[in-house]
Design an enzyme around this catalytic site. Structure first.
Site, PDB file in Angstrom:
ATOM      1  N   HIS A  23       0.851  -1.194   0.000  1.00 20.51           N
ATOM      2  CA  HIS A  23       0.000   0.000   0.000  1.00 20.51           C
ATOM      3  C   HIS A  23       0.885   1.243   0.000  1.00 20.51           C
ATOM      4  O   HIS A  23       0.773   2.094   0.886  1.00 20.51           O
ATOM      5  CB  HIS A  23      -0.922   0.054   1.227  1.00 20.51           C
ATOM      6  CG  HIS A  23      -2.110  -0.856   1.146  1.00 20.51           C
ATOM      7  ND1 HIS A  23      -2.829  -1.234   2.262  1.00 20.51           N
ATOM      8  CD2 HIS A  23      -2.708  -1.456   0.090  1.00 20.51           C
ATOM      9  CE1 HIS A  23      -3.818  -2.030   1.897  1.00 20.51           C
ATOM     10  NE2 HIS A  23      -3.768  -2.185   0.582  1.00 20.51           N
ATOM     11  N   HIS A  79     -12.000  -9.777  -5.159  1.00 16.04           N
ATOM     12  CA  HIS A  79     -11.675  -8.445  -4.623  1.00 16.04           C
ATOM     13  C   HIS A  79     -10.782  -7.757  -5.649  1.00 16.04           C
ATOM     14  O   HIS A  79      -9.794  -8.333  -6.093  1.00 16.04           O
ATOM     15  CB  HIS A  79     -10.986  -8.650  -3.273  1.00 16.04           C
ATOM     16  CG  HIS A  79     -10.295  -7.465  -2.694  1.00 16.04           C
ATOM     17  ND1 HIS A  79     -10.818  -6.190  -2.723  1.00 16.04           N
ATOM     18  CD2 HIS A  79      -9.111  -7.367  -2.026  1.00 16.04           C
ATOM     19  CE1 HIS A  79      -9.983  -5.377  -2.098  1.00 16.04           C
ATOM     20  NE2 HIS A  79      -8.935  -6.057  -1.682  1.00 16.04           N
ATOM     21  N   GLU A  81      -8.744  -5.164  -5.647  1.00 21.78           N
ATOM     22  CA  GLU A  81      -7.522  -4.402  -5.369  1.00 21.78           C
ATOM     23  C   GLU A  81      -6.352  -4.934  -6.216  1.00 21.78           C
ATOM     24  O   GLU A  81      -6.277  -6.118  -6.544  1.00 21.78           O
ATOM     25  CB  GLU A  81      -7.183  -4.446  -3.874  1.00 21.78           C
ATOM     26  CG  GLU A  81      -6.183  -3.365  -3.496  1.00 21.78           C
ATOM     27  CD  GLU A  81      -6.110  -3.076  -1.997  1.00 21.78           C
ATOM     28  OE1 GLU A  81      -6.710  -3.818  -1.197  1.00 21.78           O
ATOM     29  OE2 GLU A  81      -5.418  -2.090  -1.635  1.00 21.78           O
ATOM     30  N   ASP A  83      -3.343  -5.823  -5.991  1.00 21.76           N
ATOM     31  CA  ASP A  83      -2.475  -6.963  -5.684  1.00 21.76           C
ATOM     32  C   ASP A  83      -3.100  -8.289  -6.108  1.00 21.76           C
ATOM     33  O   ASP A  83      -2.411  -9.300  -6.217  1.00 21.76           O
ATOM     34  CB  ASP A  83      -2.086  -6.992  -4.200  1.00 21.76           C
ATOM     35  CG  ASP A  83      -3.240  -6.820  -3.257  1.00 21.76           C
ATOM     36  OD1 ASP A  83      -4.219  -6.149  -3.615  1.00 21.76           O
ATOM     37  OD2 ASP A  83      -3.176  -7.361  -2.134  1.00 21.76           O
ATOM     38  N   HIS A 145     -11.901  -6.350   3.141  1.00 22.52           N
ATOM     39  CA  HIS A 145     -11.852  -5.025   3.719  1.00 22.52           C
ATOM     40  C   HIS A 145     -12.266  -3.911   2.754  1.00 22.52           C
ATOM     41  O   HIS A 145     -12.140  -2.726   3.093  1.00 22.52           O
ATOM     42  CB  HIS A 145     -10.417  -4.721   4.207  1.00 22.52           C
ATOM     43  CG  HIS A 145      -9.405  -4.603   3.089  1.00 22.52           C
ATOM     44  ND1 HIS A 145      -8.618  -3.487   2.959  1.00 22.52           N
ATOM     45  CD2 HIS A 145      -9.091  -5.389   2.062  1.00 22.52           C
ATOM     46  CE1 HIS A 145      -7.828  -3.618   1.909  1.00 22.52           C
ATOM     47  NE2 HIS A 145      -8.098  -4.772   1.362  1.00 22.52           N
ATOM     48  N   ASP A 164      -8.755 -11.405   1.193  1.00 28.36           N
ATOM     49  CA  ASP A 164      -7.824 -10.863   2.191  1.00 28.36           C
ATOM     50  C   ASP A 164      -8.083 -11.377   3.615  1.00 28.36           C
ATOM     51  O   ASP A 164      -7.165 -11.364   4.453  1.00 28.36           O
ATOM     52  CB  ASP A 164      -7.902  -9.337   2.207  1.00 28.36           C
ATOM     53  CG  ASP A 164      -7.155  -8.705   1.044  1.00 28.36           C
ATOM     54  OD1 ASP A 164      -6.165  -9.286   0.582  1.00 28.36           O
ATOM     55  OD2 ASP A 164      -7.582  -7.631   0.591  1.00 28.36           O
ATOM     56  N   TYR A 192      -1.533  -8.204  10.680  1.00 26.81           N
ATOM     57  CA  TYR A 192      -2.390  -7.992   9.501  1.00 26.81           C
ATOM     58  C   TYR A 192      -3.787  -7.561   9.948  1.00 26.81           C
ATOM     59  O   TYR A 192      -4.362  -6.591   9.444  1.00 26.81           O
ATOM     60  CB  TYR A 192      -2.430  -9.319   8.757  1.00 26.81           C
ATOM     61  CG  TYR A 192      -3.156  -9.398   7.446  1.00 26.81           C
ATOM     62  CD1 TYR A 192      -2.446  -9.365   6.246  1.00 26.81           C
ATOM     63  CD2 TYR A 192      -4.530  -9.604   7.385  1.00 26.81           C
ATOM     64  CE1 TYR A 192      -3.094  -9.509   5.027  1.00 26.81           C
ATOM     65  CE2 TYR A 192      -5.179  -9.746   6.191  1.00 26.81           C
ATOM     66  CZ  TYR A 192      -4.461  -9.696   4.996  1.00 26.81           C
ATOM     67  OH  TYR A 192      -5.112  -9.850   3.811  1.00 26.81           O
ATOM     68  N   HIS A 225      -3.369 -14.009   0.766  1.00 23.16           N
ATOM     69  CA  HIS A 225      -1.991 -13.718   1.181  1.00 23.16           C
ATOM     70  C   HIS A 225      -1.556 -14.744   2.227  1.00 23.16           C
ATOM     71  O   HIS A 225      -2.319 -15.035   3.164  1.00 23.16           O
ATOM     72  CB  HIS A 225      -1.880 -12.339   1.844  1.00 23.16           C
ATOM     73  CG  HIS A 225      -2.205 -11.179   0.946  1.00 23.16           C
ATOM     74  ND1 HIS A 225      -1.415 -10.793  -0.104  1.00 23.16           N
ATOM     75  CD2 HIS A 225      -3.236 -10.309   0.968  1.00 23.16           C
ATOM     76  CE1 HIS A 225      -1.941  -9.733  -0.691  1.00 23.16           C
ATOM     77  NE2 HIS A 225      -3.060  -9.419  -0.068  1.00 23.16           N
TER      78      HIS A 225
HETATM   79 FE1  FEO Z   1      -7.160  -5.723  -0.370  1.00 27.94          FE
HETATM   80 FE2  FEO Z   1      -4.731  -8.021  -0.714  1.00 27.94          FE
HETATM   81  O1  FEO Z   1      -5.815  -6.601  -1.240  1.00 27.94           O
END
Ligand code: FEO
Length: 398
Positions: A23, A79, A81, A83, A145, A164, A192, A225
């Site tokens: 981020h 999701h 995002e 990544d 999230h 996530d 995390y 992750h």
């Molecule tokens: Fe919210 Fe691992 O991206």
């Protein structure tokens, strides 16, 4: 190289051992991370999520070693995002018509990030996708999230692809929770949660209860992750329920910054007062200029009480103190008490600035802030010890 999870499911993600900042500079990742992507082979072949953009060519090249891309029937993006979606552009150039299943907000995020009119299929909680012998069921998980987040449940193998949630920024060549160092694993899972999921505590708790009420058999939590939870996956679900419910341990954390050592000496005298009053409570001190901010947040998250101290500079507080207070406010921690202290040479505003920010962040502030003029002398240090004693007594009553 793909890694087998079950007869039907293969991990096709990327382990990123190098990553130290995520981020932008917002989140430290001392142990790297992974971008987990999964390939399901049934009568239909499904790709769940992708990998971060810098690895897009590597991701697609490795995926081709597992499957002819034209044999992928659809892609699920839990999701949007970057990544997890960052390799989509590279992938979709080769299979542009492949449907992408995502939530309504997922479509918004993917269109906003990549500006492509891909073949989106939006789904909501309870929608299913028949893939042959098994079924995928989608469960929206807003704000776990992001507003676009959803989970995908696969019958038969009893897998929840949970994006996530339940993840860790933890690179490991071992794919499963039972194969890694447990102390490292839970340290990363805790950090995390503290740094990413704390603002959504109520939603975390409600979503977990909703999913548990579905009584779905659960053999794997396939995160986006870190490791996959296959050994007693409910253990991390139970941890999330605990962490999302006003979590605190018997710890008081003292955060400070110092310019000429006065605030450090004041902080240490306060710690002395706390420890002299209550030898059971863990007391930890962190110099904010010298400590990783996300490690500090994890310590704040585990604390029942937090004291923050800064010298006064330019009628305010130091850069490092302001940064951590901004993070604390955004994370909306609940059920904790706070206090402010500092040293000053002239005007002495720092303690008021800190107290106001902590109060705004939801901390109860039961003890009036304390400060010392110039370098604290023995009398000032004794006052600091007394402040620590009073604070410890109040923290114990909460
Ligand atoms: Fe919210 Fe691992 O991206």
């Amino acid at each position: 190289m793909g890694r087998r999870i079950t007869d039907k499911v293969t991990w096709v993600g990327k382990i990123d051992w190098e990553l130290r900042r995520f981020h932008g500079d917002e989140l430290s990742t001392h142990r790297g991370t992974s971008y987990n992507s999964y390939l399901i082979r049934d009568e239909k072949n499904i790709l769940i999520d992708t990998a971060w953009g810098p690895y897009d060519k590597e991701f697609v090249s490795n995926l081709k070693k597992e499957i002819d891309l034209n044999d992928i029937d659809c892609i699920v993006i839990n999701h949007g995002e970057s990544d997890h979606s960052g390799s989509l552009v590279e992938l979709m150039e080769q299979i542009p018509e492949t449907p992408i299943y995502c939530s309504v907000n997922g479509k918004k995020s993917l269109k906003g990030l990549y500006h492509k009119d891909w073949n989106f299929v939006t789904v909501k909680t309870g929608d299913t996708l028949d893939i042959g012998s098994e079924t995928l069921t989608f469960v929206e998980a807003k704000m776990l999230h992001w507003p676009d987040t959803m989970f995908t449940y696969m019958s038969g193998d009893n897998i929840l692809f949970c994006t996530d949630a339940f993840g860790q920024h933890y690179a490991s060549e071992k794919l499963f929770n039972d194969k890694v160092d447990q102390t490292e694993l839970f340290e990363e899972a805790f950090k995390y949660y503290a740094n990413i999921l704390t603002p959504f505590n109520k939603l975390v708790s409600a979503k977990i209860k909703e999913i548990l009420a579905m009584n779905l058999p659960l053999d794997y939590l396939c995160t986006s992750h870190g490791v996959i939870w296959r050994d007693d996956p409910v253990q991390i679900v139970e941890k999330y329920l605990e962490w999302s419910d006003n979590y605190k341990e018997d710890q008081i954390t003292i955060l400070y910054d110092t310019m000429w050592e006065g605030t450090r000496r004041f902080a240490e005298a306060i710690a002395d007062g706390i420890t002299g009053t209550d030898e059971d409570t863990t007391v930890k001190l962190y110099n904010l200029s010298k400590t990783d901010k996300n490690d500090v947040i994890a310590e704040v998250f585990r604390s029942k009480a937090v004291l923050v101290g800064s010298p006064t500079i330019n009628k305010g507080i130091t850069y490092a103190t302001a940064g951590i207070l901004e993070m604390i406010e955004g994370l909306k921690m609940t059920g904790k008490i706070g206090g402010a202290f500092g040293t000053y040479g002239w005007s002495g505003e720092s303690v008021k600035v800190i107290a106001e920010k902590l109060e705004k962040s939801g901390f109860k502030m039961p003890v009036e802030e304390t400060k010392a003029l110039w370098n604290p002398d023995e009398e000032a240090l004794e006052n600091a010890r007394k402040f620590g004693e009073a604070f410890a007594n109040i923290a114990n009553e909460q």
